[in-house]
Design a protein around this motif. Structure first.
Motif, PDB file in Angstrom:
ATOM      1  N   THR A 112     -17.798  13.206  29.638  1.00  0.00           N
ATOM      2  CA  THR A 112     -18.629  12.392  30.527  1.00  0.00           C
ATOM      3  C   THR A 112     -18.060  10.991  30.695  1.00  0.00           C
ATOM      4  O   THR A 112     -18.013  10.452  31.811  1.00  0.00           O
ATOM      5  N   SER A 113     -17.616  10.382  29.596  1.00  0.00           N
ATOM      6  CA  SER A 113     -17.068   9.027  29.679  1.00  0.00           C
ATOM      7  C   SER A 113     -15.800   8.998  30.523  1.00  0.00           C
ATOM      8  O   SER A 113     -15.606   8.093  31.346  1.00  0.00           O
ATOM      9  N   ARG A 114     -14.943  10.002  30.375  1.00  0.00           N
ATOM     10  CA  ARG A 114     -13.708  10.047  31.174  1.00  0.00           C
ATOM     11  C   ARG A 114     -14.005  10.347  32.635  1.00  0.00           C
ATOM     12  O   ARG A 114     -13.315   9.847  33.530  1.00  0.00           O
ATOM     13  N   LEU A 115     -15.039  11.156  32.884  1.00  0.00           N
ATOM     14  CA  LEU A 115     -15.415  11.452  34.264  1.00  0.00           C
ATOM     15  C   LEU A 115     -15.955  10.203  34.954  1.00  0.00           C
ATOM     16  O   LEU A 115     -15.603   9.916  36.108  1.00  0.00           O
ATOM     17  N   LEU A 116     -16.808   9.448  34.258  1.00  0.00           N
ATOM     18  CA  LEU A 116     -17.321   8.202  34.829  1.00  0.00           C
ATOM     19  C   LEU A 116     -16.186   7.227  35.122  1.00  0.00           C
ATOM     20  O   LEU A 116     -16.182   6.542  36.156  1.00  0.00           O
ATOM     21  N   TYR A 117     -15.223   7.168  34.211  1.00  0.00           N
ATOM     22  CA  TYR A 117     -14.075   6.278  34.407  1.00  0.00           C
ATOM     23  C   TYR A 117     -13.270   6.692  35.643  1.00  0.00           C
ATOM     24  O   TYR A 117     -12.891   5.847  36.470  1.00  0.00           O
ATOM     25  N   ALA A 118     -13.013   7.999  35.778  1.00  0.00           N
ATOM     26  CA  ALA A 118     -12.228   8.482  36.917  1.00  0.00           C
ATOM     27  C   ALA A 118     -12.962   8.251  38.236  1.00  0.00           C
ATOM     28  O   ALA A 118     -12.353   7.865  39.243  1.00  0.00           O
ATOM     29  N   LEU A 119     -14.277   8.475  38.245  1.00  0.00           N
ATOM     30  CA  LEU A 119     -15.055   8.253  39.466  1.00  0.00           C
ATOM     31  C   LEU A 119     -15.080   6.776  39.842  1.00  0.00           C
ATOM     32  O   LEU A 119     -15.011   6.419  41.031  1.00  0.00           O
ATOM     33  N   ARG A 123     -12.723   4.615  39.097  1.00  0.00           N
ATOM     34  CA  ARG A 123     -11.368   4.309  39.558  1.00  0.00           C
ATOM     35  C   ARG A 123     -11.186   4.687  41.024  1.00  0.00           C
ATOM     36  O   ARG A 123     -10.486   4.004  41.779  1.00  0.00           O
ATOM     37  N   ASP A 124     -11.854   5.782  41.441  1.00  0.00           N
ATOM     38  CA  ASP A 124     -11.741   6.231  42.828  1.00  0.00           C
ATOM     39  C   ASP A 124     -12.808   5.629  43.726  1.00  0.00           C
ATOM     40  O   ASP A 124     -12.882   5.968  44.915  1.00  0.00           O
ATOM     41  N   GLY A 125     -13.663   4.762  43.154  1.00  0.00           N
ATOM     42  CA  GLY A 125     -14.636   4.046  43.963  1.00  0.00           C
ATOM     43  C   GLY A 125     -15.951   4.754  44.192  1.00  0.00           C
ATOM     44  O   GLY A 125     -16.719   4.362  45.075  1.00  0.00           O
ATOM     45  N   TYR A 126     -16.275   5.781  43.390  1.00  0.00           N
ATOM     46  CA  TYR A 126     -17.507   6.536  43.597  1.00  0.00           C
ATOM     47  C   TYR A 126     -18.641   6.108  42.672  1.00  0.00           C
ATOM     48  O   TYR A 126     -19.788   6.504  42.890  1.00  0.00           O
ATOM     49  N   PHE A 150     -17.654   0.855  35.084  1.00  0.00           N
ATOM     50  CA  PHE A 150     -17.135   1.987  34.322  1.00  0.00           C
ATOM     51  C   PHE A 150     -15.612   2.070  34.363  1.00  0.00           C
ATOM     52  O   PHE A 150     -15.019   2.878  33.650  1.00  0.00           O
ATOM     53  N   LYS A 151     -14.993   1.253  35.194  1.00  0.00           N
ATOM     54  CA  LYS A 151     -13.536   1.247  35.279  1.00  0.00           C
ATOM     55  C   LYS A 151     -12.902   0.436  34.156  1.00  0.00           C
ATOM     56  O   LYS A 151     -11.696   0.531  33.907  1.00  0.00           O
TER      57      LYS A 151
END
Length: 269
Positions: free
Chosen positions: A175-182, A184-187, A192-193
């Motif tokens: 979950t933490s990595r998914l939030l970070y990736a989202l 990073r992509d602006g979602y 969270f970045k």
């Protein structure tokens, strides 16, 4: 997790659950290496207990392959098995922190699938051979008592707590990595970045806080339903994405597969 702690006789099981989730949050916030080592230790303990019970059952019971009936019940069973094997895709969440993700992810997913399938098959054979229908929902505990007595039951309770702790660690990490990736992509919010020493700190704290809040609610059935619904929706989107990628090359074949899957869904509804 709290339910298993209570069964194990641990007082203030809800408080103990919160403490364990805080520990998991700290470990996940420490980095991928620390999280990986912790998860490997938990997995080794789980495999030891389950494989040990399965091997003892193999020597104690007369195991034979269960009889299968080719009807709708088999399709329903397949759907449950699919949900039972969820979680192997979590390894993909660590792809950005692997040295060789192309090789390591395949090795992690297929090796774990092979190990778990072998243990599941062994325990399923033991359940079919020795567990009465009245104990179907407590089959593992029944088998453990039959082959190892009270020590077997204690081992199953320990394995249940460890499994819950392992699942919480994997879910929080993913979950933490998914939030970070989202982010990073602006979602998702840019908060969270942020990363602390290469670790998505704010995302990890939010994931840990949500886990603790869920534990304090103590509504296991609601959490399981929400998790299953999210899992089904997620894989529906993944499947649709896969069809979109494949349709340019194998449109007829992918269409047939999709229609077959839809038919199975209708039959098992």
């Amino acid at each position: 997790m709290g339910e298993y702690l209570a069964l194990a006789g641990i007082p203030s099981s809800r408080l103990a659950t919160v403490g364990l989730l805080l520990l998991v949050t700290l470990i996940v916030a420490s980095g991928a290496r620390e999280t990986g080592l912790f998860t490997v230790l938990l997995a080794a303990l789980k495999i030891t207990v389950l494989a040990g019970i399965g091997l003892l059952a193999l020597t104690s019971f007369h195991l034979s392959p269960p009889k299968l009936s080719l009807d709708l019940s088999l399709l329903r069973c397949a759907a449950l098995v699919f949900l039972g094997f969820e979680g192997f895709e979590v390894a993909v969440s660590a792809g950005g922190e692997m040295r060789n993700p192309g090789k390591d992810m395949k090795l992690a997913i297929f090796t774990s699938l092979a190990v778990v399938a072998a243990i599941y098959a062994l325990l399923a054979a033991a359940r079919a051979a020795a567990v009465p229908e009245d104990y179907a929902t407590r089959a593992l505990a029944f088998i453990a008592i039959q082959v190892a007595g009270e020590a077997g039951l204690a081992a199953v309770l320990l394995e249940s707590v460890v499994s819950s702790l392992s699942a919480a660690t994997a879910s929080m990490y993913a979950t933490s990595r998914l939030l970070y990736a989202l982010a990073r992509d602006g979602y998702t919010p840019q908060l969270f970045k942020s990363a602390w020493r290469g670790v998505p700190g704010p995302a990890t704290i939010v994931a840990g806080a949500l886990s603790i809040a869920a534990a304090l609610l103590d509504n296991v059935e609601l959490l399981l339903r929400a998790n299953s619904a999210a899992f089904i929706v997620l894989f529906l989107l993944v499947s649709l994405g896969g069809v979109k990628v494949l349709e340019k090359r194998w449109l007829p074949a992918s269409s047939v597969v999709c229609l077959m899957g839809f038919a199975v869904l209708l039959l098992t509804w």
